[in-house]
Motif scaffolding. Structure first.
Motif, PDB file in Angstrom:
ATOM      1  N   GLN A  83      -6.774 -10.041   1.819  1.00  0.00           N
ATOM      2  CA  GLN A  83      -8.485  -8.880   2.285  1.00  0.00           C
ATOM      3  C   GLN A  83      -7.517  -8.056   2.752  1.00  0.00           C
ATOM      4  OE1 GLN A  83      -9.019 -11.924   5.507  1.00  0.00           O
ATOM      5  NE2 GLN A  83     -11.266 -10.430   5.134  1.00  0.00           N
ATOM      6  N   SER A  84      -6.561  -7.946   3.614  1.00  0.00           N
ATOM      7  CA  SER A  84      -6.260  -6.477   4.052  1.00  0.00           C
ATOM      8  C   SER A  84      -6.097  -5.266   2.854  1.00  0.00           C
ATOM      9  CB  SER A  84      -4.830  -6.637   4.952  1.00  0.00           C
ATOM     10  OG  SER A  84      -3.873  -5.735   5.328  1.00  0.00           O
ATOM     11  N   SER A 124      -4.195 -12.128   5.854  1.00  0.00           N
ATOM     12  CA  SER A 124      -4.701 -12.473   4.390  1.00  0.00           C
ATOM     13  C   SER A 124      -4.209 -11.306   3.576  1.00  0.00           C
ATOM     14  CB  SER A 124      -6.446 -12.788   3.812  1.00  0.00           C
ATOM     15  OG  SER A 124      -6.067 -12.640   2.287  1.00  0.00           O
ATOM     16  N   SER A 140       0.662  -1.349   0.105  1.00  0.00           N
ATOM     17  CA  SER A 140      -0.156  -0.024   0.325  1.00  0.00           C
ATOM     18  C   SER A 140       0.939   1.620   0.120  1.00  0.00           C
ATOM     19  CB  SER A 140      -0.967  -0.071   1.364  1.00  0.00           C
ATOM     20  OG  SER A 140      -1.514   1.160   1.070  1.00  0.00           O
ATOM     21  N   LYS A 155      -8.063 -18.005   6.993  1.00  0.00           N
ATOM     22  CA  LYS A 155      -7.344 -16.431   7.038  1.00  0.00           C
ATOM     23  C   LYS A 155      -7.062 -16.462   8.255  1.00  0.00           C
ATOM     24  CE  LYS A 155      -9.680 -16.116   3.066  1.00  0.00           C
ATOM     25  NZ  LYS A 155     -11.064 -15.516   2.169  1.00  0.00           N
ATOM     26  N   SER A 159      -9.223  -7.235  -7.613  1.00  0.00           N
ATOM     27  CA  SER A 159      -8.926  -8.667  -7.056  1.00  0.00           C
ATOM     28  C   SER A 159      -9.083  -9.891  -8.168  1.00  0.00           C
ATOM     29  CB  SER A 159      -9.852  -9.061  -5.208  1.00  0.00           C
ATOM     30  OG  SER A 159      -9.911 -10.015  -5.367  1.00  0.00           O
ATOM     31  N   MET A 188      -7.806  -4.856   0.230  1.00  0.00           N
ATOM     32  CA  MET A 188      -8.918  -4.409  -0.273  1.00  0.00           C
ATOM     33  C   MET A 188      -9.784  -3.595   1.138  1.00  0.00           C
ATOM     34  SD  MET A 188     -10.187  -8.279  -2.106  1.00  0.00           S
ATOM     35  CE  MET A 188     -11.839  -7.645  -1.921  1.00  0.00           C
ATOM     36  N   LEU A 189      -9.574  -3.904   2.067  1.00  0.00           N
ATOM     37  CA  LEU A 189      -9.558  -3.152   3.090  1.00  0.00           C
ATOM     38  C   LEU A 189      -9.330  -1.851   3.589  1.00  0.00           C
ATOM     39  CD1 LEU A 189     -11.434  -6.482   5.261  1.00  0.00           C
ATOM     40  CD2 LEU A 189     -12.306  -5.310   3.795  1.00  0.00           C
ATOM     41  N   ASN A 190      -7.958  -2.195   3.385  1.00  0.00           N
ATOM     42  CA  ASN A 190      -7.384  -1.050   3.709  1.00  0.00           C
ATOM     43  C   ASN A 190      -6.791  -0.004   2.882  1.00  0.00           C
ATOM     44  OD1 ASN A 190      -8.485  -1.851   6.858  1.00  0.00           O
ATOM     45  ND2 ASN A 190      -6.590  -3.484   6.592  1.00  0.00           N
ATOM     46  N   SER A 191      -6.684  -0.156   2.169  1.00  0.00           N
ATOM     47  CA  SER A 191      -5.521   0.617   0.948  1.00  0.00           C
ATOM     48  C   SER A 191      -6.305   1.351   0.646  1.00  0.00           C
ATOM     49  CB  SER A 191      -5.257  -0.212  -0.226  1.00  0.00           C
ATOM     50  OG  SER A 191      -4.658   0.618  -1.392  1.00  0.00           O
ATOM     51  N   GLU A 192      -6.053   2.892   0.854  1.00  0.00           N
ATOM     52  CA  GLU A 192      -6.343   4.358   0.042  1.00  0.00           C
ATOM     53  C   GLU A 192      -7.086   3.887  -1.852  1.00  0.00           C
ATOM     54  OE1 GLU A 192      -5.190   7.602   1.728  1.00  0.00           O
ATOM     55  OE2 GLU A 192      -4.973   6.680   3.300  1.00  0.00           O
TER      56      GLU A 192
END
Length: 57
Positions: free
Chosen positions: A41-42, A38, A10, A33, A53, A44-48
């Motif tokens: 998963q991280s 993952s 990221s 997981k 995917s 997808m949830l946290n990236s600006e």
């Protein structure tokens, strides 16, 4: 790069003005997981940066 993979990916994307990330993950069970985390998963949830995917067989 050294460190937590999701954070480093990221940060790299942010510092290089990436328009989006394309990531592919492997199929894992919910228990796998939970125990091992993952990166996909991280991200997808946290990236600006927007994340695309794709599935692998």
């Amino acid at each position: 790069l050294l460190g937590e993979p999701a954070d480093e990916i990221s940060n790299y994307a942010d510092s290089n003005d990436a328009r989006y990330l394309v990531i592919a993950g492997r199929k894992r069970s919910p228990v796998g997981k939970a125990l091992f985390g993952s990166v996909v998963q991280s991200l997808m949830l946290n990236s600006e940066t927007p994340v695309v995917s794709i599935r692998t067989d």
